[in-house]
Each structure stands twice: as structure tokens, then as C-alpha cells.
Scaffold this active site. Structure first.
Site, short mmCIF file in Angstrom:
data_model
loop_
_atom_site.label_atom_id
_atom_site.label_comp_id
_atom_site.label_asym_id
_atom_site.label_seq_id
_atom_site.Cartn_x
_atom_site.Cartn_y
_atom_site.Cartn_z
N THR A 123 -9.31 14.15 29.47
CA THR A 123 -9.67 14.34 28.08
C THR A 123 -11.12 13.94 27.82
O THR A 123 -11.69 13.13 28.56
CB THR A 123 -8.73 13.47 27.21
OG1 THR A 123 -9.24 13.41 25.88
CG2 THR A 123 -8.63 12.03 27.73
N ASP A 124 -11.67 14.48 26.74
CA ASP A 124 -13.02 14.06 26.34
C ASP A 124 -13.03 12.64 25.77
O ASP A 124 -14.09 12.04 25.62
CB ASP A 124 -13.62 15.05 25.31
CG ASP A 124 -12.79 15.19 24.03
OD1 ASP A 124 -11.69 14.60 23.94
OD2 ASP A 124 -13.26 15.88 23.10
N GLU A 125 -11.84 12.09 25.46
CA GLU A 125 -11.79 10.76 24.85
C GLU A 125 -12.27 9.66 25.78
O GLU A 125 -12.60 8.56 25.33
CB GLU A 125 -10.37 10.44 24.37
CG GLU A 125 -9.88 11.45 23.37
CD GLU A 125 -8.75 10.97 22.47
OE1 GLU A 125 -8.50 9.76 22.41
OE2 GLU A 125 -8.15 11.83 21.83
N TYR A 150 -5.02 4.58 24.98
CA TYR A 150 -4.80 5.91 25.58
C TYR A 150 -6.02 6.32 26.40
O TYR A 150 -5.91 6.68 27.58
CB TYR A 150 -4.51 6.95 24.50
CG TYR A 150 -4.67 8.37 24.99
CD1 TYR A 150 -3.77 8.93 25.88
CD2 TYR A 150 -5.76 9.17 24.59
CE1 TYR A 150 -3.92 10.23 26.36
CE2 TYR A 150 -5.93 10.47 25.05
CZ TYR A 150 -5.01 11.00 25.94
OH TYR A 150 -5.17 12.28 26.42
N LYS A 154 -6.48 6.94 30.47
CA LYS A 154 -6.92 8.21 31.06
C LYS A 154 -8.18 7.99 31.89
O LYS A 154 -8.34 8.59 32.96
CB LYS A 154 -7.18 9.26 29.97
CG LYS A 154 -5.94 9.76 29.24
CD LYS A 154 -4.93 10.48 30.13
CE LYS A 154 -5.40 11.83 30.61
NZ LYS A 154 -4.31 12.55 31.35
P1 NAD Z 1 2.52 15.92 25.76
O1 NAD Z 1 2.71 14.51 25.28
O2 NAD Z 1 2.87 17.05 24.86
O3 NAD Z 1 3.35 16.13 27.11
C1 NAD Z 1 3.41 15.18 28.12
C2 NAD Z 1 4.51 15.59 29.11
O4 NAD Z 1 4.51 14.64 30.19
C3 NAD Z 1 5.91 15.58 28.50
O5 NAD Z 1 6.62 16.74 28.88
C4 NAD Z 1 6.55 14.34 29.10
O6 NAD Z 1 7.96 14.43 29.24
C5 NAD Z 1 5.85 14.26 30.46
N1 NAD Z 1 5.84 12.89 31.00
C6 NAD Z 1 5.47 11.75 30.37
N2 NAD Z 1 5.63 10.69 31.17
C7 NAD Z 1 6.11 11.16 32.36
C8 NAD Z 1 6.46 10.56 33.59
N3 NAD Z 1 6.38 9.23 33.77
N4 NAD Z 1 6.88 11.36 34.60
C9 NAD Z 1 6.98 12.70 34.43
N5 NAD Z 1 6.68 13.33 33.28
C10 NAD Z 1 6.24 12.58 32.25
O7 NAD Z 1 1.01 15.99 26.22
P2 NAD Z 1 -0.06 17.19 26.09
O8 NAD Z 1 -0.70 17.14 24.76
O9 NAD Z 1 0.57 18.44 26.58
O10 NAD Z 1 -1.14 16.69 27.16
C11 NAD Z 1 -1.00 17.01 28.53
C12 NAD Z 1 -2.15 16.41 29.31
O11 NAD Z 1 -3.38 16.89 28.80
C13 NAD Z 1 -2.24 14.88 29.21
O12 NAD Z 1 -2.62 14.38 30.47
C14 NAD Z 1 -3.32 14.64 28.17
O13 NAD Z 1 -3.97 13.41 28.41
C15 NAD Z 1 -4.25 15.81 28.44
N6 NAD Z 1 -5.05 16.29 27.30
C16 NAD Z 1 -4.44 16.60 26.11
C17 NAD Z 1 -5.21 17.12 25.06
C18 NAD Z 1 -4.58 17.50 23.74
O14 NAD Z 1 -5.31 17.85 22.82
N7 NAD Z 1 -3.27 17.49 23.60
C19 NAD Z 1 -6.58 17.29 25.24
C20 NAD Z 1 -7.17 16.95 26.46
C21 NAD Z 1 -6.38 16.47 27.49
O1 TDX Z 2 -1.64 11.67 10.65
C1 TDX Z 2 -2.77 11.82 11.13
N1 TDX Z 2 -3.85 11.80 10.30
C2 TDX Z 2 -5.13 11.94 10.74
O2 TDX Z 2 -6.08 11.91 9.94
C3 TDX Z 2 -2.99 12.02 12.55
C4 TDX Z 2 -1.85 12.04 13.51
C5 TDX Z 2 -4.29 12.17 12.98
N2 TDX Z 2 -5.33 12.12 12.11
C6 TDX Z 2 -6.71 12.29 12.64
C7 TDX Z 2 -7.06 11.39 13.80
C8 TDX Z 2 -8.06 12.23 14.57
O3 TDX Z 2 -9.35 12.06 14.00
O4 TDX Z 2 -6.80 13.62 13.14
C9 TDX Z 2 -7.60 13.66 14.35
C10 TDX Z 2 -6.76 14.21 15.48
O5 TDX Z 2 -5.76 13.25 15.76
P1 TDX Z 2 -4.69 13.46 16.95
O6 TDX Z 2 -4.01 14.78 16.79
O7 TDX Z 2 -3.87 12.24 17.05
O8 TDX Z 2 -5.65 13.65 18.20
P2 TDX Z 2 -6.75 12.70 18.87
O9 TDX Z 2 -6.57 11.29 18.51
O10 TDX Z 2 -8.10 13.32 18.59
O11 TDX Z 2 -6.36 12.89 20.43
C11 TDX Z 2 -5.98 14.21 20.92
O12 TDX Z 2 -7.04 14.87 21.55
C12 TDX Z 2 -7.40 14.46 22.82
C13 TDX Z 2 -4.76 14.18 21.84
O13 TDX Z 2 -3.70 13.47 21.21
C14 TDX Z 2 -5.08 13.59 23.16
O14 TDX Z 2 -3.96 13.68 24.03
C15 TDX Z 2 -6.24 14.35 23.76
O15 TDX Z 2 -6.65 13.72 24.93
#
Ligand code: NAD
Ligand code: TDX
Length: 337
Positions: A123-125, A150, A154
Site C-alpha cells: 500500500t501507499d500508506e 496497519y 504492511k
Molecule cells: P480485505 O480485507 O477485503 O481482504 C483480505 C482477505 O484476506 C480476506 O479474504 C481475508 O479472509 C483474508 N485473510 C485475512 N487474514 C488471513 C490469514 N491469516 N490467512 C489467510 N487469509 C487471510 O482486503 P483488501 O482491501 O482486498 O486488500 C487486499 C490487499 O491489498 C491487502 O494486503 C491490503 O493491504 C492491500 N491494499 C489494499 C488497498 C485498498 O484500498 N483496499 C490498497 C492498497 C493495498
Molecule cells: O467512516 C469513515 N469516515 C471517514 O471520513 C471512514 C471509514 C473513513 N473515513 C476517511 C478516512 C480516510 O481519510 O476516508 C478515507 C478513506 O478511509 P478508508 O476507506 O478507511 O481507507 P484508508 O484509511 O485510506 O486505507 C485504505 O487505503 C489503503 C485501505 O483500507 C487500506 O487497506 C489500503 O492500504
């Protein structure tokens, strides 16, 4: 090719599997997922009977099951993680266990089984936070400065992946991607939370002043970037992946969703800010464009509308997800209101 996808029942993982089976029907995918609260096999019901697909319920922290399941695998694509920042603030231990220890277990097994490529989804975080005044962006060279449990977990996993490349010669690649949106995203994340709350007649909780900026990317663009990294990416390299640019703050995102749904701003509720809330993310993905010929293709406004339509058309999916344990989390995070 035999692909081993971890976390394939989650948001991005399931979109990736659907993308891969459509674009590479000759390959076989093993989906290895623990099915935590965030994992949902409903996402994959269209392909569950496909001969190109196998599901294994397993925990990436369990070396024995991981090793057995990795036999004969060419490529690992590692999505599995605890992924929600707010939950990491409430309960950080699970983030270290899954994201750091789980990744290490996978790396060991991948090394032992001699997989050809270990691709890690990050992630960019990990890069920390930019200011609103600053016009700079994160690049592959930006120093790590994670600010939430988190992001720290990562960052730890990214370091381990690189260490296995340098120390043991495991062929690896990493993508650091910005915020994704699209179908099957768990409604604890901002965009699906906003959409589904409004569809239920509830207000949208906006943290702090709402002027926090995220770099939104439609999930299919992320999947295509991973595909190109697997095909053309160089082992040992990191690739940044982000949206079309143009800072969009959270308040603007909510206003766009309100417009799409014909609601007004009385449905916004400003709530207590997230501790340590990162102000702004922006990703410079020019290396990925130059080396892999990738760029985002999905316009934010257009695909936000399509995403809203998807949630309108899939009420059963998110109503199931929002019931039960999710309600307990929601009440803990936002109160009973
Ligand atoms: P998500 O929370 O929707 O899904 C996570 C999945 O991992 C679930 O299916 C869960 O059951 C599985 N999991 C969790 N713990 C596990 C374990 N111990 N063993 C096996 N499976 C397990 O997450 P997402 O939003 O799809 O993110 C997927 C990946 O992408 C993550 O690594 C996250 O850090 C990264 N990422 C997410 C975003 C975003 O915006 N959502 C952005 C950048 C990177
Ligand atoms: O109820 C809310 N109100 C609100 O203002 C929630 C849930 C979020 N927010 C804000 C927080 C952030 O500035 O919205 C923005 C986005 O929040 P999230 O959806 O929780 O995402 P973020 O914290 O940016 O992290 C996400 O992007 C990077 C994903 O959850 C991560 O898994 C990924 O790595």
C-alpha cells in the site's frame, strides 16, 4: 501457470481472481483464504465450479498447511492481510500476526518450494502522509514512514519480502498501491460505507474536517497493474500504482455520492477524527508506466457512479455482510446512533 493467491475471498483478491480467469483461462488459480470477517466466497460464485479454480481454506500463519498447499505452484500473489486502519487502531495485534508473521511464513514456504515469483501486494500508506500544501507524490524511492499500526505492519511485510530477495535470492516483486474502490469492497471502508449507509437511509460519518485526500483507483486498474508486473516486472523491484491524479478530498467524494443518489448534504455527519489520520496520499506511478506500459483507464466519476449502481443492484450481498459481527464493530467505532 499455477497461481497461488492468498486473500482471494477479499475485495481486491476476488476482483483479481475474476480478472485473471477471464484474461488467462489457460492458468490454474488456488485461492488460499482463512475467510475472516472480510473474506466472502459469494464474491466468487460465478467461477467456483470452474476447472481453473481451487479454493483452500487456510491461515497464512500456519506453516504446515501453507507448505502443503504450495506444492507445484509457479507464482504467489499475496493479498491476505488485515486491511482496515480503524480496526488496527482498536486491535493492533492481529495486524502484526497476519501481516508480518503470516507474510514471513509464506516467504519461507515459497523459498522451500522454489516458487518462480512471490508478488507482494502493498500500500501507499507505508510512505506516511503528505500535506495539503505540498504538491509532491510518493515514489518507489520515498522513505518509509508508516503512521498507523496497519501501515506499520504492511511496512514490516514489505521489508521482509525485500530481505528474502537479498538474503536468500527469492524472486520477488512488490506493488505499493493507493486506495481502491469498486464491487465487493467491504462496507467498513469509506466509499462502500457511504453508499450503503445512504441506501439504508443513514448518514455518512466523515472524520474530522473531511479535507483528507486519497488517491482513488478503480480496482480493475490495480488488477491489470499486477498482471503486467507478473509478466514484465523485474525481480527485486517495487512498482507504485495510483489513480488518475487530481486531489479529491473525502467531503468531495461524499458529495459526489450524494449527487448520484439524489440526496442532500444533511446526510453528512461530521464525527470524531481518526487518531494519527494521514492527511494526503498521492502516488507517482511514472516508473510503472515507463517500464510496464501501465496507466489507470477508469475515470473516477464514471466508475464511482457504476460502483454506486453495483451496490444498488447487490443489496443482498452487503445486507448479509452488514449484519451480525459487523454491527458490533460499527457500534464500537461510531456509537449506536
Ligand atoms: P480485505 O480485507 O477485503 O481482504 C483480505 C482477505 O484476506 C480476506 O479474504 C481475508 O479472509 C483474508 N485473510 C485475512 N487474514 C488471513 C490469514 N491469516 N490467512 C489467510 N487469509 C487471510 O482486503 P483488501 O482491501 O482486498 O486488500 C487486499 C490487499 O491489498 C491487502 O494486503 C491490503 O493491504 C492491500 N491494499 C489494499 C488497498 C485498498 O484500498 N483496499 C490498497 C492498497 C493495498
Ligand atoms: O467512516 C469513515 N469516515 C471517514 O471520513 C471512514 C471509514 C473513513 N473515513 C476517511 C478516512 C480516510 O481519510 O476516508 C478515507 C478513506 O478511509 P478508508 O476507506 O478507511 O481507507 P484508508 O484509511 O485510506 O486505507 C485504505 O487505503 C489503503 C485501505 O483500507 C487500506 O487497506 C489500503 O492500504
Amino acid at each position: 501457470m499455477k497461481l497461488f493467491v492468498t486473500g482471494g475471498a477479499g475485495f481486491i483478491g476476488s476482483n483479481f481472481i475474476l480478472y485473471w480467469i477471464k484474461n488467462h483461462p489457460e492458468d490454474h488459480i488456488i485461492n488460499f483464504d482463512k475467510l475472516t470477517y472480510a473474506g466472502n466466497l459469494e464474491n466468487l460464485k460465478d467461477i467456483e465450479d470452474s476447472s481453473s479454480y481451487t479454493f483452500i481454506r487456510g491461515d497464512i500463519r500456519d506453516p504446515k498447511t501453507v507448505e502443503q498447499s504450495l506444492k507445484g505452484v509457479d507464482t504467489v500473489v499475496h493479498f491476505a492481510a488485515e486491511s482496515h486502519v480503524d480496526r488496527s487502531i482498536m486491535e493492533p495485534a492481529a495486524f502484526v500476526e497476519t501481516n508480518v508473521s503470516g507474510t514471513q511464513v509464506l516467504l519461507d514456504a515459497a523459498l522451500k518450494e522454489g516458487v518462480g515469483r512471490f508478488h507482494h501486494i502493498s500500500t501507499d500508506e507505508v510512505f506516511g502522509s503528505l500535506t495539503l500544501e505540498d504538491t509532491s507524490k510518493f515514489t518507489e524511492m520515498t522513505a518509509y514512514n508508516p503512521r498507523s499500526p496497519y501501515a506499520a505492519s504492511k511496512a514490516g511485510s514489505d521489508h521482509l519480502v525485500r530481505a528474502y530477495y537479498t538474503t536468500y535470492g527469492l524472486p520477488i516483486t512488490i506493488t505499493n498501491c493507493s486506495n481502491n474502490f469498486g464491487p465487493y469492497q467491504f462496507p467498513e471502508k469509506f466509499i462502500p460505507l457511504a453508499i450503503t449507509n445512504l441506501l439504508e437511509g443513514k448518514k455518512v460519518p466523515v472524520y474530522g474536517d473531511g479535507l483528507y485526500v486519497r488517491d482513488w483507483l478503480y480496482v480493475e486498474d490495480h488488477c491489470r497493474a499486477i498482471d503486467l508486473v507478473l509478466q514484465k516486472g523485474k525481480s527485486g523491484e517495487t512498482y507504485c500504482v495510483g489513480g488518475m491524479g487530481g486531489d479529491v478530498n473525502n467531503l468531495s467524494v461524499v458529495k459526489k455520492i450524494l449527487d448520484i443518489l439524489g440526496e442532500d448534504e444533511s446526510m453528512i455527519e461530521f464525527v470524531k477524527d481518526r487518531p494519527g489520520h494521514d492527511r494526503r496520499y498521492a502516488v507517482d506511478w511514472s516508473k510503472t508506466r515507463e517500464e510496464l506500459d501501465w496507466e489507470p483507464e477508469h475515470d473516477f466519476d464514471e466508475w464511482l457512479s457504476k460502483t454506486v449502481a453495483w451496490y444498488q443492484d447487490h443489496k443482498d450481498w452487503w445486507k448479509d455482510v452488514k449484519s451480525g459481527a459487523y454491527q458490533d464493530y460499527y457500534n464500537k467505532q461510531y456509537g449506536n446512533g
